[in-house]
Design a protein around this motif. Sequence first.
Motif: not given
Length: 196
Positions: A23, A26, A105-106, A108-109, A111, A117, A162, A166
């Motif tokens: 987190n 990245g 959090t991870l 939702l991040r 990509r 992923e 979501n 943040e």
Amino acid sequence: MTMAKRDTYTPESLLAVAVTVFNERGYDGTSMEHLSKAAGISKSSIYHHVKGKEELLRLAISRALDGLFAVLDEPRAVSGRAIERLEYVTRRTVEVLMDELPYVTLLLRVRGNTDTERWAMERRREFDHQVAELLKRAAADGDLRPDVDVRLATRLLFGMINSVVEWYRPERGGATSEEVADAVVRTAFAGLRTAG
């Protein structure tokens, strides 16, 4: 006889360290060296338990996804009017997000840069689709305002839920997960429900 120093970590604590580092840096910016330094153990000790950082990513994301999908199987999520089920799922999703904050959090991040992923994104879409179906059923039941587009409402609802990752920081005190879940449900459904 001198005893060798034994590492004082568990797979669970190693996973927690990995999630924190992922987190912060990245996933792509994290090396096994970063993970070993953060955990205070050798890279070989990490490899003793996992094949590599992608396995740690999959374990972490699975924890988040398992929590979210479990909500959909809870009794109040599977019986009753669609609007009541939707409110319940929304509340519980916020609670799971806050209880598993670093893991969600991870999730939702991610990509889509690795197989893990891409798998996670597909599972997330599956969860989102099931919640969107509840919204559609609630609209068909006449429990949602007819002037609100269901697709747009779905995106806005997920955006609100979501966004918690943040700004919510449990270490700073403030609202409890129950208070945040109440606020999300009240705010969203005051605008979505039909009057009556």
